[in-house]
Design a protein around this motif. Sequence first.
Motif, PDB file in Angstrom:
ATOM      1  N   ALA A 196      68.490  35.666  -9.252  1.00  0.00           N
ATOM      2  CA  ALA A 196      67.799  36.802  -8.616  1.00  0.00           C
ATOM      3  C   ALA A 196      68.034  36.794  -7.109  1.00  0.00           C
ATOM      4  CB  ALA A 196      66.307  36.743  -8.925  1.00  0.00           C
ATOM      5  N   ILE A 197      68.014  35.592  -6.520  1.00  0.00           N
ATOM      6  CA  ILE A 197      68.258  35.489  -5.074  1.00  0.00           C
ATOM      7  C   ILE A 197      69.645  36.051  -4.751  1.00  0.00           C
ATOM      8  CG2 ILE A 197      68.531  33.906  -3.120  1.00  0.00           C
ATOM      9  CD1 ILE A 197      66.725  31.906  -4.679  1.00  0.00           C
ATOM     10  N   VAL A 218      69.340  27.229  -2.314  1.00  0.00           N
ATOM     11  CA  VAL A 218      68.109  26.783  -2.996  1.00  0.00           C
ATOM     12  C   VAL A 218      68.096  27.338  -4.420  1.00  0.00           C
ATOM     13  CG1 VAL A 218      66.780  26.649  -0.858  1.00  0.00           C
ATOM     14  CG2 VAL A 218      66.800  28.781  -2.159  1.00  0.00           C
ATOM     15  N   GLU A 219      67.286  26.729  -5.256  1.00  0.00           N
ATOM     16  CA  GLU A 219      67.206  27.155  -6.654  1.00  0.00           C
ATOM     17  C   GLU A 219      66.058  28.133  -6.872  1.00  0.00           C
ATOM     18  OE1 GLU A 219      69.110  26.591  -9.369  1.00  0.00           O
ATOM     19  OE2 GLU A 219      70.537  25.647  -8.000  1.00  0.00           O
ATOM     20  N   ALA A 220      65.096  28.124  -5.970  1.00  0.00           N
ATOM     21  CA  ALA A 220      63.921  28.987  -6.158  1.00  0.00           C
ATOM     22  C   ALA A 220      63.397  29.456  -4.814  1.00  0.00           C
ATOM     23  CB  ALA A 220      62.822  28.224  -6.890  1.00  0.00           C
ATOM     24  N   ALA A 230      64.732  44.263  -6.274  1.00  0.00           N
ATOM     25  CA  ALA A 230      65.289  43.385  -7.313  1.00  0.00           C
ATOM     26  C   ALA A 230      65.795  44.169  -8.525  1.00  0.00           C
ATOM     27  CB  ALA A 230      64.234  42.369  -7.750  1.00  0.00           C
ATOM     28  N   PHE A 231      65.003  45.120  -8.985  1.00  0.00           N
ATOM     29  CA  PHE A 231      65.414  45.846 -10.184  1.00  0.00           C
ATOM     30  C   PHE A 231      66.626  46.730  -9.879  1.00  0.00           C
ATOM     31  CE2 PHE A 231      60.918  45.826 -12.307  1.00  0.00           C
ATOM     32  CZ  PHE A 231      60.910  44.450 -12.245  1.00  0.00           C
ATOM     33  N   ARG A 277      73.098  36.555 -19.545  1.00  0.00           N
ATOM     34  CA  ARG A 277      72.586  35.984 -18.296  1.00  0.00           C
ATOM     35  C   ARG A 277      71.189  36.547 -18.014  1.00  0.00           C
ATOM     36  NH1 ARG A 277      76.085  37.563 -13.629  1.00  0.00           N
ATOM     37  NH2 ARG A 277      76.407  39.431 -14.904  1.00  0.00           N
ATOM     38  N   VAL A 278      70.438  35.800 -17.207  1.00  0.00           N
ATOM     39  CA  VAL A 278      69.094  36.263 -16.877  1.00  0.00           C
ATOM     40  C   VAL A 278      68.799  35.993 -15.406  1.00  0.00           C
ATOM     41  CG1 VAL A 278      68.003  34.065 -17.520  1.00  0.00           C
ATOM     42  CG2 VAL A 278      66.646  36.168 -17.575  1.00  0.00           C
TER      43      VAL A 278
END
Lengths: 477, 395
Positions: free
Chosen positions: A270-271, A286-288, A339-340, A378-379
């Motif tokens: 998402a990032i 970073v992962e989150a 994001a969407f 993928r998500v």
Amino acid sequence: MGAIAFPTPQADILARRESILAGLAALLPPECLITSEDERRAYETDAFTAYRRVPMAVALPRNTAEVSAVLAYCHAESVPVVPRGAGTSLAGGAIPQEDAVVIGVSKMNRILEIDYANRFARVEAGVTNLAITNTVSAEGFFYAPDPSSQLACTIGGNIGMNSGGAHCLKYGVTTNNILGVTLVLVDGTVVEIGGAAMDAPGYDLLGLVCGSEGQLGIITEATVRILRAAEGARPVLFGFPTSEQAGEAVAAIIAAGIVPVAMEFMDKPAIEICEAFAKAGYPMDVEALLIIEVEGSDPEMDATLARIVAIAREHGVKTVRESKSAMETAAIWKGRKSAFGATGRIADYICMDGTIPTGQLPYVLRRIDEIVKHYGLRVANVFHAGDGNLHPLILYNVNDPGEAEKAEEAGNDILKLCVEVGGCLTGEHGVGIEKRDLMHHQFNRVDLQQQLRVRAAFDAQWILNPAKVFPLDGRAA
Amino acid sequence: MIVVRRPQDEEELASLVREASGHGAPLAIEGGGTRKGLGRPVNAGITVSVGGLTGITLYEPAEMVIGARAGTPLALIEAALAEKGQMLGFEPPDFRRLYGTEGAPTIGTVAAGNLSGSRRLWGGACRDSLIGVRFVNGLGEIVKSGGRVMKNVTGLDLVKLQSGAWGTLGVLTEVIFKVVPRPEVTQTLLLEGLSEARAIEAMSAAVGSPFEITGAAHLPAQAGAPAQTLLRIEGFAFSVEYRAEALAGLLKPFGALGRLDGPTAAALWRDVSDGALLAEPRDRALWRLSVKPGEAAAAVAAIRTTREASAFYDWAGGLVWLATPETGDAGAAVIRRAARQASGYATLLRASDGLRAEVPVFEPEPAPIAALNRRIKTSFDPEGLLNPGKMHSGV
């Protein structure tokens, strides 16, 4: 796609189309009744675009009396009715069927009364969510629920779906911010529920109508609570090496007695997607990512943020970026809020909406990854971390029917997982048609039968939004 | 002769209801028995106490959620929350002083009555905090709705419907609430000597400010003591101090803003939430009016033109507590008319059994709403076994 069934259109209603149109034409001026196929097609779906059904007619009444007349007519003629706000439902809550009349509230878009001293606004159902805030913001007030679609979505639709948004951790969802509604019952009877007082008498019909997805009546007016806005709001962006650490930081912040106005989580995919689109300056190593927003005066925000930053450091935060200006604030939020849209640029996607107990976060994220990989997809995960409302975006290619079906199956598996860990199928988007057939996973037969009997107390004939919310089988209450 | 049954678990309760259903025997539902006297008298030969269903079933401080069986004493829940620095956000009232009852209020009756104290102004009502229920309906079936997560729009919200139904739509067996952090500091600010109308204006100005008022009450002058207008702010120390100063500036037109010391203020807020300021004399009828805040003082003035009444205000005027002699209809007609004119309604919270059988306790409903509510009642309790007549005659 196509795994979700629709009821077979009732032949006797289709056969009576001409007479039904004539009946409606007697109740509405021509500009309020849409009958041509071209124009009806504009109402064939909502934001759950994989499913489409062209309705028999679209009625766009201008006031409560016209809604009442149309509903009474449809009820007497046993014609199904599909209520519609702005058609932004991600769950197919406003998708019509061929034998139905859509009743849209878009022409009912007046703000009727604003009362700052008593902190409410009375509006027609077709007023958009953002229009309420825009109307009262000059006086420093706002309407709290802020779904992503707030520019377009209507307050009527918000009440129908009990919409949420990013800021409900502090301010609650729609049901916590509505004081009253004018509701037209299926036979055309108009009832007033609640109003300018903080509580309404008797059974909590207001609470029942909120989130009932157009199953119990049509809302034509609403009295909403408006709040004085805080003096300021400021987000901070935190990058964590792992999702687990981000989740632990969220828990520690709450344990410290801090309830930020928003805590938004994004995972690595998402990032990447949001940064590529919004150039928000998100850290890529970073992962989150957490976006945590606090409110208050400058000194209050400084002090609160200092506490939050200290907690984040105890949980291994790698990047901390505090907004120092309105421009930086806008940039931080731009990535999240797009994001969407940003995801839509790189792939087709379906957006899930389950809620989980936040303690289950690391486990659920791991399982979502496994589920989606299992289907070869993928998500990207974007969600409201404070309240556990997940929005996994499952990416697929719409032109590949196999992939579309897999995406739907992966989504179903994820929602079942949410229920398994103690959560629910939908946190703010509603059941609609999308999650209708999964209801058995959250509720047993007795639970569902009780809901169906309550529904029948309002609409024994299943006139209102008939193919939604409840599985098509086992509907006899 | 009234038989009291005290099931020890949900299953036993359900079979008890099924048994009653076989005999068509109505049931009066009871928690801790501290609100005997609230609602219309229930004519039932069997009282079902949920007092045997106790225990916290879930508490996750990091998720701000607590669940407990319906008969769990409220005090036990509040103690468990306090230990982790949390609390229920709606300040549940305790009516023992109003009814002269003993025993312990239970969490289930708190939920079933949707009763909220002073913090309702900022933190929402009981029904806003209630996110999940399990209950036994009139068919003796165990039903669940909602759950343990605070964002949940899956299916019809029967949780809200149960809250404020006073056990007429089901016997609650387990309830789940979201909770909030206990504030580091609580400060109560005080304006003295304001008229009722002027106090409402002051409270409206405060509540319409960005300073997050969690309590706003006005206690009119009595017996030589000046009127007191109370405003409560809570949070971290640095923030509370900042807001106290800001409010002093904002409210200057209403007079100097004093500060009440912590213990005095806490006791006073307890009295306000519990309605205890009007508990005595015990033979007076006690009303709760929920109205448009700005019209509360006018509503009370209108009532006083026809009968003697003492009153105080909570929720910045949105809630009026009013005591009046129990003569005639205890003021029902005039009080309900005044409440309706103020866009609200009135509940007869306390009166003799005789009066409560005569005068509607809960606001009479317009015909279409009454018809709808009867159908809803039937959908949960087709034989009318559960607390029959508690809210409205014949329902």
